[in-house]
Write an enzyme that holds these catalytic residues in place. Structure first.
Site, short mmCIF file in Angstrom:
data_model
loop_
_atom_site.label_atom_id
_atom_site.label_comp_id
_atom_site.label_asym_id
_atom_site.label_seq_id
_atom_site.Cartn_x
_atom_site.Cartn_y
_atom_site.Cartn_z
N HIS A 1 7.15 -3.45 9.73
CA HIS A 1 7.19 -4.19 8.81
C HIS A 1 8.74 -5.79 9.08
O HIS A 1 9.12 -7.16 8.70
CB HIS A 1 7.64 -4.53 7.37
CG HIS A 1 6.40 -3.65 6.72
ND1 HIS A 1 5.94 -2.42 6.14
CD2 HIS A 1 5.20 -4.26 5.94
CE1 HIS A 1 4.97 -1.80 6.07
NE2 HIS A 1 4.72 -3.35 5.89
N ARG B 1 -9.71 0.57 3.68
CA ARG B 1 -8.79 1.55 3.23
C ARG B 1 -9.65 1.71 2.04
O ARG B 1 -9.92 0.72 1.47
CB ARG B 1 -7.43 0.47 3.22
CG ARG B 1 -7.73 -0.63 2.25
CD ARG B 1 -6.37 -1.07 2.18
NE ARG B 1 -5.55 -1.59 3.67
CZ ARG B 1 -4.88 -2.64 3.66
NH1 ARG B 1 -4.33 -3.27 2.56
NH2 ARG B 1 -4.66 -2.70 3.97
N LYS C 1 -7.93 -2.70 11.35
CA LYS C 1 -8.40 -1.50 11.33
C LYS C 1 -10.18 -1.28 11.08
O LYS C 1 -10.83 -2.03 11.81
CB LYS C 1 -8.46 -2.04 9.58
CG LYS C 1 -7.62 -2.72 8.48
CD LYS C 1 -5.81 -1.69 8.53
CE LYS C 1 -4.66 -2.03 7.77
NZ LYS C 1 -4.39 -3.17 8.27
N THR D 1 0.83 -1.21 -0.06
CA THR D 1 -0.35 0.16 -0.05
C THR D 1 0.76 0.90 -0.25
O THR D 1 0.07 2.67 -0.02
CB THR D 1 -1.32 0.04 0.75
OG1 THR D 1 -0.26 -0.12 2.14
CG2 THR D 1 -2.68 -0.93 1.29
N GLN E 1 -6.53 -15.01 0.69
CA GLN E 1 -5.57 -14.76 1.49
C GLN E 1 -5.44 -16.59 1.95
O GLN E 1 -4.26 -16.82 1.52
CB GLN E 1 -5.04 -14.22 2.88
CG GLN E 1 -3.77 -14.58 3.28
CD GLN E 1 -3.25 -13.62 4.54
OE1 GLN E 1 -3.96 -12.42 4.36
NE2 GLN E 1 -2.50 -14.25 5.64
N ASP F 1 -1.99 -10.46 13.81
CA ASP F 1 -3.16 -10.72 13.71
C ASP F 1 -3.51 -11.39 12.65
O ASP F 1 -5.22 -10.84 11.63
CB ASP F 1 -3.03 -9.19 13.65
CG ASP F 1 -2.24 -7.97 12.20
OD1 ASP F 1 -0.96 -9.22 12.12
OD2 ASP F 1 -2.22 -7.36 11.72
N HIS G 1 8.02 0.26 5.90
CA HIS G 1 8.67 0.68 7.03
C HIS G 1 9.77 -0.42 8.73
O HIS G 1 9.40 -0.93 8.20
CB HIS G 1 7.00 1.71 7.68
CG HIS G 1 6.06 0.52 8.03
ND1 HIS G 1 5.90 0.34 9.46
CD2 HIS G 1 4.97 1.19 7.32
CE1 HIS G 1 4.26 -0.38 9.64
NE2 HIS G 1 3.95 0.05 7.70
N LYS H 1 2.71 3.34 19.97
CA LYS H 1 2.82 2.62 19.09
C LYS H 1 4.28 2.67 18.35
O LYS H 1 5.06 3.57 18.62
CB LYS H 1 1.51 2.83 17.92
CG LYS H 1 1.42 2.04 17.00
CD LYS H 1 0.68 2.47 15.82
CE LYS H 1 0.04 0.85 14.96
NZ LYS H 1 -0.72 1.56 14.44
N LYS I 1 6.10 4.26 15.76
CA LYS I 1 5.99 5.57 14.88
C LYS I 1 6.09 6.77 15.55
O LYS I 1 6.69 7.00 17.02
CB LYS I 1 4.27 5.47 15.60
CG LYS I 1 2.72 4.51 14.44
CD LYS I 1 2.97 5.14 13.45
CE LYS I 1 2.70 4.70 12.21
NZ LYS I 1 0.65 5.25 12.31
N THR I 2 6.55 8.47 15.74
CA THR I 2 6.78 9.27 16.14
C THR I 2 5.69 10.69 15.84
O THR I 2 5.00 10.09 15.02
CB THR I 2 8.33 9.49 15.61
OG1 THR I 2 8.32 10.27 14.29
CG2 THR I 2 9.42 8.66 15.46
#
Length: 427
Positions: free
Chosen positions: A47, A85, A81, A39, A172, A193, A44, A228, A231-232
């Site tokens: 992953h 999306r 989610k 996506t 999937q 998940d 990042h 999280k 994340k920043t």
């Protein structure tokens, strides 16, 4: 062969494992896969757990497949989610796929004989698969009751879930079936998940092909303070240097808490148990030196970027903490320089203005519209007290001419006191 399950266990990287998985891996070289969602045009650090799982899988003598979801990326995975999306065009997906491929090639060996890694794209087997064929050949094997019992579906039913998203686990599941039939793939790995989607694949293989397949998941990474992971304030920490500079990437790991660093060093480095325990012992003896964070940040920055980027990041870090020299500053490339001083007060002046400026006092007050000092008197007073530097060299004389060498031919770094930096851009 290295015991893959035992390796992941001491690293804290196993959440769920289907019975029989360990026996299968000990019996023979096994092909296993993880799916990556295209996506974005970069992976990042969220992953990285899955990338490292495949790295360990290959090091243990097994054959890793990295599936990039050209087809599933068009559908959207509901797992975790709260809303559906936006679907991406084929053109954007293809661009993203190529970028992700390049990043995975830095970690996995695609040319090492029988257990070489391979990249697969599920669009290749879905593009000719008609809807009627799919619901006849795949849909009839999995009941609606079975699909609705999955947590990823249950959580979304209350807020509303499209048929597109509901069908995701079948899509999937068919990936696993196709890879099982065409690549002899017997194991799917993923984040915790994904357990429901993965098990749907093993079930489809059992019902449709009377075959046996296995599943294993890793825990989702959580930070000790509850915020999280990955994340920043500025957003996600990307593997692409254009989205997250090597300096910021390095800083993210360097700033980890002791508790998080002890967790991360097991998951994100290839250091052995003995090496990690040795680093932890050293860290406990002198926590203020932050040995854990330094070893972690070095290892991961070199593997994601390069040794040169790591060294540049160390130099850049030292600049902010006052341990650097003018020489260190001069060797920083423009991207690192701007990354380090992002957010500091900045102003632009022309080259002509700089040439016409009588001295450094005028530059730091009037010429830069009071950026550093509101008045000449204040500038002179602080220069006299030894509190002003230009490009990391202390200004000794308030009447010093402005003939200093520009950084990257266009920047002047002014410093007032220990912690106040200002960037003057000379256009």
């Amino acid at each position: 062969m290295i015991d893959f399950v035992a390796e992941l266990q001491w690293r804290g990287m196993i959440h769920d494992i289907m019975p029989g998985t360990e026996e299968q891996l000990k019996k023979e070289m096994t092909t296993g896969y993880i799916g990556f969602d295209p996506t974005a045009d970069s992976l990042h650090i969220g992953h990285l757990t899955q990338i490292m799982t495949l790295v360990h899988f290959q090091k243990a003598g097994h054959r890793p497949l990295a599936l990039v979801g050209g087809a599933t990326g068009m559908v959207g995975d509901p797992s975790g989610k709260s809303a559906e999306r936006n679907l991406l065009s084929e053109e954007i997906l293809n661009h993203n796929l190529n970028c992700v491929k390049g990043q995975l090639e830095k970690f996995l060996d695609f040319n090492c004989g029988e257990n070489s890694a391979e990249m697969v794209n599920n669009y290749d087997w879905f593009k000719e698969f008609s809807f009627l064929e799919f619901i006849r050949d795949v849909g009839k094997h999995i009941t609606v009751n079975y699909m609705m019992a999955k947590d990823s579906v249950k959580k979304r039913l209350e807020s509303g879930m499209s048929f597109t998203e509901f069908s995701y686990q079948l899509v999937q599941g068919y990936d696993f079936y196709w890879l099982n039939q065409n690549k002899n793939c017997k194991l799917q790995l993923g984040g915790s998940d994904q357990w429901g989607n993965i098990v749907t694949g093993t079930e489809l293989i059992r019902r449709k092909a009377q075959g046996e397949a296995f599943a294993m998941t890793t825990p989702l990474i959580k930070k000790a303070d509850g915020t999280k992971f990955g994340k920043t304030e500025a957003g996600a920490i990307w593997l692409d240097r254009k989205k997250t500079s090597p300096y910021k990437f390095y800083q993210y790991w360097l700033n980890a808490s002791d508790e998080d660093a002890a967790n991360y060093i097991r998951i994100f480095t290839l250091l052995s148990k003995e090496e990690i325990e040795s680093v932890e012992k050293e860290h406990q003896e002198a926590p203020h030196l932050r040995k854990l964070q330094q070893v972690l940040a070095k290892d991961i920055t070199i593997r994601v970027h390069s040794e040169e980027d790591y060294e540049m990041s160390v130099k850049a870090s030292q600049i902010l903490f006052g341990k650097s020299t003018t020489e260190d500053l001069v060797t920083l490339d423009e991207d690192t320089l701007l990354s380090v001083f992002e957010g500091v007060p900045q102003t632009q002046i022309s080259k002509a203005m700089l040439e016409e400026t009588a001295n450094v006092t005028d530059l730091l007050s009037e010429v830069t519209d009071g950026l550093v000092f509101p008045s000449k008197g204040e500038a002179r007073k602080m220069i006299k007290g030894g509190g002003v530097s230009i490009n990391k060299t202390k200004v000794e004389d308030a009447n010093q001419p402005c003939d200093f060498k520009l950084l990257q031919d266009k920047y002047i770094l002014a410093q007032k006191g220990k912690k106040n930096y200002y960037l003057i851009i000379v256009e």
